[in-house]
Motif scaffolding. Structure first.
Motif, PDB file in Angstrom:
ATOM      1  N   PHE A  18       0.835  -1.194   0.000  1.00 31.91           N
ATOM      2  CA  PHE A  18       0.000   0.000   0.000  1.00 31.91           C
ATOM      3  C   PHE A  18       0.874   1.249   0.000  1.00 31.91           C
ATOM      4  CE2 PHE A  18      -2.224   3.421   2.171  1.00 31.91           C
ATOM      5  CZ  PHE A  18      -3.419   3.455   1.486  1.00 31.91           C
ATOM      6  N   ALA A  19       1.939   1.222   0.835  1.00 37.65           N
ATOM      7  CA  ALA A  19       2.820   2.390   0.939  1.00 37.65           C
ATOM      8  C   ALA A  19       3.501   2.682  -0.379  1.00 37.65           C
ATOM      9  CB  ALA A  19       3.857   2.144   2.042  1.00 37.65           C
ATOM     10  N   THR A  20       3.772   1.631  -1.160  1.00 34.16           N
ATOM     11  CA  THR A  20       4.432   1.814  -2.453  1.00 34.16           C
ATOM     12  C   THR A  20       3.469   2.358  -3.498  1.00 34.16           C
ATOM     13  OG1 THR A  20       5.923  -0.018  -1.968  1.00 34.16           O
ATOM     14  CG2 THR A  20       5.730   0.631  -4.262  1.00 34.16           C
ATOM     15  N   ASP A  21       2.228   1.893  -3.438  1.00 31.74           N
ATOM     16  CA  ASP A  21       1.259   2.220  -4.485  1.00 31.74           C
ATOM     17  C   ASP A  21       0.430   3.476  -4.204  1.00 31.74           C
ATOM     18  OD1 ASP A  21       2.090   0.008  -5.834  1.00 31.74           O
ATOM     19  OD2 ASP A  21       0.425  -1.275  -5.208  1.00 31.74           O
ATOM     20  N   PHE A  22       0.333   3.880  -2.928  1.00 30.29           N
ATOM     21  CA  PHE A  22      -0.548   4.990  -2.586  1.00 30.29           C
ATOM     22  C   PHE A  22       0.144   5.996  -1.653  1.00 30.29           C
ATOM     23  CE2 PHE A  22      -3.434   1.574  -3.678  1.00 30.29           C
ATOM     24  CZ  PHE A  22      -4.413   2.207  -4.434  1.00 30.29           C
ATOM     25  N   TYR A  23      -0.390   7.200  -1.675  1.00 32.96           N
ATOM     26  CA  TYR A  23       0.039   8.235  -0.730  1.00 32.96           C
ATOM     27  C   TYR A  23      -1.223   8.824  -0.120  1.00 32.96           C
ATOM     28  CZ  TYR A  23       2.051  12.559   1.117  1.00 32.96           C
ATOM     29  OH  TYR A  23       2.442  13.592   1.932  1.00 32.96           O
ATOM     30  N   VAL A  24      -1.246   8.941   1.208  1.00 36.47           N
ATOM     31  CA  VAL A  24      -2.403   9.528   1.891  1.00 36.47           C
ATOM     32  C   VAL A  24      -2.122  11.008   2.132  1.00 36.47           C
ATOM     33  CG1 VAL A  24      -3.880   9.464   3.916  1.00 36.47           C
ATOM     34  CG2 VAL A  24      -2.946   7.330   2.995  1.00 36.47           C
ATOM     35  N   VAL A  25      -2.982  11.855   1.596  1.00 42.42           N
ATOM     36  CA  VAL A  25      -2.791  13.308   1.670  1.00 42.42           C
ATOM     37  C   VAL A  25      -2.872  13.784   3.115  1.00 42.42           C
ATOM     38  CG1 VAL A  25      -3.694  15.561   0.962  1.00 42.42           C
ATOM     39  CG2 VAL A  25      -3.748  13.616  -0.635  1.00 42.42           C
ATOM     40  N   THR A  30       0.520  19.645  -1.117  1.00 42.88           N
ATOM     41  CA  THR A  30       0.151  20.044  -2.477  1.00 42.88           C
ATOM     42  C   THR A  30       0.690  18.967  -3.404  1.00 42.88           C
ATOM     43  OG1 THR A  30       2.214  21.255  -2.873  1.00 42.88           O
ATOM     44  CG2 THR A  30       0.368  22.496  -1.890  1.00 42.88           C
ATOM     45  N   LEU A  31       0.214  18.955  -4.630  1.00 46.60           N
ATOM     46  CA  LEU A  31       0.719  17.953  -5.567  1.00 46.60           C
ATOM     47  C   LEU A  31       2.219  18.110  -5.788  1.00 46.60           C
ATOM     48  CD1 LEU A  31      -1.897  17.348  -8.406  1.00 46.60           C
ATOM     49  CD2 LEU A  31      -1.430  16.007  -6.367  1.00 46.60           C
ATOM     50  N   SER A  32       2.681  19.350  -5.832  1.00 48.46           N
ATOM     51  CA  SER A  32       4.112  19.594  -6.023  1.00 48.46           C
ATOM     52  C   SER A  32       4.918  19.020  -4.869  1.00 48.46           C
ATOM     53  CB  SER A  32       4.386  21.094  -6.152  1.00 48.46           C
ATOM     54  OG  SER A  32       3.755  21.626  -7.287  1.00 48.46           O
ATOM     55  N   LYS A  33       4.417  19.214  -3.657  1.00 44.52           N
ATOM     56  CA  LYS A  33       5.104  18.706  -2.475  1.00 44.52           C
ATOM     57  C   LYS A  33       5.108  17.177  -2.473  1.00 44.52           C
ATOM     58  CE  LYS A  33       4.978  18.926   2.590  1.00 44.52           C
ATOM     59  NZ  LYS A  33       4.262  19.455   3.767  1.00 44.52           N
ATOM     60  N   ASP A  53      -9.037  18.718 -11.151  1.00 45.18           N
ATOM     61  CA  ASP A  53      -8.467  19.962 -10.639  1.00 45.18           C
ATOM     62  C   ASP A  53      -7.231  19.633  -9.805  1.00 45.18           C
ATOM     63  OD1 ASP A  53      -7.773  22.364  -9.535  1.00 45.18           O
ATOM     64  OD2 ASP A  53      -9.772  22.843  -8.749  1.00 45.18           O
ATOM     65  N   PRO A  54      -6.023  19.812 -10.360  1.00 41.39           N
ATOM     66  CA  PRO A  54      -4.782  19.475  -9.648  1.00 41.39           C
ATOM     67  C   PRO A  54      -4.607  20.240  -8.344  1.00 41.39           C
ATOM     68  CG  PRO A  54      -4.358  19.894 -11.970  1.00 41.39           C
ATOM     69  CD  PRO A  54      -5.763  20.339 -11.707  1.00 41.39           C
ATOM     70  N   ASN A  55      -5.323  21.357  -8.186  1.00 41.92           N
ATOM     71  CA  ASN A  55      -5.190  22.161  -6.968  1.00 41.92           C
ATOM     72  C   ASN A  55      -6.151  21.725  -5.866  1.00 41.92           C
ATOM     73  OD1 ASN A  55      -3.209  23.972  -8.068  1.00 41.92           O
ATOM     74  ND2 ASN A  55      -4.859  24.857  -9.309  1.00 41.92           N
ATOM     75  N   LEU A  56      -6.991  20.738  -6.202  1.00 41.60           N
ATOM     76  CA  LEU A  56      -7.997  20.316  -5.231  1.00 41.60           C
ATOM     77  C   LEU A  56      -7.710  18.886  -4.783  1.00 41.60           C
ATOM     78  CD1 LEU A  56     -10.561  20.921  -3.663  1.00 41.60           C
ATOM     79  CD2 LEU A  56     -11.886  20.115  -5.639  1.00 41.60           C
ATOM     80  N   ILE A  57      -7.015  18.765  -3.668  1.00 44.94           N
ATOM     81  CA  ILE A  57      -6.823  17.467  -3.035  1.00 44.94           C
ATOM     82  C   ILE A  57      -7.255  17.603  -1.574  1.00 44.94           C
ATOM     83  CG2 ILE A  57      -5.019  16.577  -4.546  1.00 44.94           C
ATOM     84  CD1 ILE A  57      -2.942  17.518  -2.571  1.00 44.94           C
ATOM     85  N   ILE A  58      -7.720  16.501  -0.986  1.00 40.70           N
ATOM     86  CA  ILE A  58      -8.353  16.540   0.330  1.00 40.70           C
ATOM     87  C   ILE A  58      -7.551  15.710   1.321  1.00 40.70           C
ATOM     88  CG2 ILE A  58     -10.485  16.034   1.587  1.00 40.70           C
ATOM     89  CD1 ILE A  58     -11.907  16.166  -1.175  1.00 40.70           C
ATOM     90  N   VAL A  59      -7.415  16.215   2.536  1.00 40.07           N
ATOM     91  CA  VAL A  59      -6.724  15.481   3.596  1.00 40.07           C
ATOM     92  C   VAL A  59      -7.389  14.108   3.767  1.00 40.07           C
ATOM     93  CG1 VAL A  59      -6.201  15.423   6.068  1.00 40.07           C
ATOM     94  CG2 VAL A  59      -6.000  17.571   4.801  1.00 40.07           C
ATOM     95  N   GLY A  60      -6.550  13.071   3.785  1.00 37.38           N
ATOM     96  CA  GLY A  60      -7.057  11.710   3.906  1.00 37.38           C
ATOM     97  C   GLY A  60      -7.271  11.026   2.566  1.00 37.38           C
ATOM     98  N   GLN A  61      -7.222  11.795   1.490  1.00 36.58           N
ATOM     99  CA  GLN A  61      -7.410  11.238   0.151  1.00 36.58           C
ATOM    100  C   GLN A  61      -6.246  10.305  -0.200  1.00 36.58           C
ATOM    101  OE1 GLN A  61      -7.873  14.267  -2.824  1.00 36.58           O
ATOM    102  NE2 GLN A  61      -8.038  12.840  -4.529  1.00 36.58           N
TER     103      GLN A  61
END
Length: 312
Positions: A18-25, A30-33, A53-61
């Protein structure tokens, strides 16, 4: 105790995957970070997660860090074509048929032109025309590898086998006073390995003069012309339309098929085609020349070109 240990190991493996395939926001991400932290570009993050919308990501996503559809998935589509190529009697029959036809054409020219002063020549492509490289392609199944990964090593191994009927026909040409030219888009760095492989299998005239590999261009016409300057070309054999004429280069699916129709009198009279459902320029034409498509995009385009019948 053992059962508990197994559960722990499986759980840790699942967490690692999971850690390799996903990142939890997290807060402040930000996407850049995220891109900097994970090594996955912003463009890839957007693509893998279908972000409108690349600027719209949600905590926990949960953001995918790898494509949903990989080269390994696409390589599964090699299975049936490669299996047919390696196991079917039909493939063998078609190969024998091609070389029997080529022998008939060569004999017909001998009979029709007994006073010919030029030496007769037969031009053959190498890969999937006289040499069987399907073990190389089969080696990609179950992996994330694709050509050209391992291709040089495969050539250097000198393990390709001859197609049924190929060695016998080309030796017959030489016995009757003709010469054979091997025009291939293998690169010069594997020339000696190619010559060695051909010699090992008993192919005639496997030498510097008669094995013409790619140097500056993949267009085979200049090399065909070298042969035509001093020989009478009686038969050309290949598994790719570009093995016969440069008019097929960089053409669309529709153009390639139209040209085949225009040249219908040449097939089986001067040109002899060997079957190759595994790879070729026909595939590039499906992609409209864009070989850089992702595995997922290639899968989509391939299936879009299928002519389907659906029961109503």
């Amino acid at each position: 105790m053992k059962r508990a240990l197994v559960v722990i190991i499986v759980t840790l493996m699942a967490v690692a995957i999971f850690a390799t395939d996903f990142y939890v926001v997290k807060a402040g991400d930000t996407l850049s970070k995220i891109a900097k932290e994970t090594g996955v570009s912003v463009k890839e993050l957007v693509k893998y997660n279908n972000l409108s919308d690349p600027n719209l990501i949600i905590v926990g996503q949960k953001l995918r860090l790898t494509p949903l559809y990989t080269q390994k998935d696409l390589n599964e589509q090699l299975v049936m074509a490669t299996l047919w190529y390696q196991t079917s009697g039909e493939f063998k029959a078609l190969s024998y048929q091609a070389f029997n036809l080529a022998k008939m054409l060569f004999d017909a020219d001998l009979e029709a032109n007994p006073d010919e002063t030029r030496i007769r020549a037969v031009i053959v492509d190498i890969d999937e025309t006289i040499l069987n490289n399907s073990p190389y392609d089969a080696g990609h199944v179950g992996t994330d590898h694709a050509y050209p990964y391992g291709w040089t090593e495969w050539c250097e191994a000198r393990e390709a086998e001859a197609l049924p009927g190929a060695v016998e026909f080309l030796n017959y040409v030489v016995e009757k006073g003709g010469e054979v030219f091997y025009i291939s888009n293998r690169k010069e760095n594997v020339k000696q390995a190619t010559i060695d492989n051909l010699k090992k299998l008993g192919f005639p005239l496997a030498d510097e003069k008669h094995v013409l590999l790619r140097t500056t261009t993949s267009d085979k016409e200049p090399r065909r012309q070298i042969v035509a300057n001093d020989y009478k070309i009686v038969v050309l054999m290949g598994d790719n339309l570009n093995d016969f004429s440069s008019v097929f280069r960089h053409k669309s699916l529709e153009e390639r098929n139209a040209l085949v129709d225009q040249m219908k009198d040449d097939w089986g009279t001067r040109f002899v085609v060997l079957p190759n459902p595994i790879y070729g320029d026909w595939e590039g034409a499906v992609y409209n020349g864009n070989w850089g498509l992702s595995p997922e995009e290639k899968d989509k385009v391939r299936k879009e070109h299928l002519i389907r019948w659906e029961m109503k």
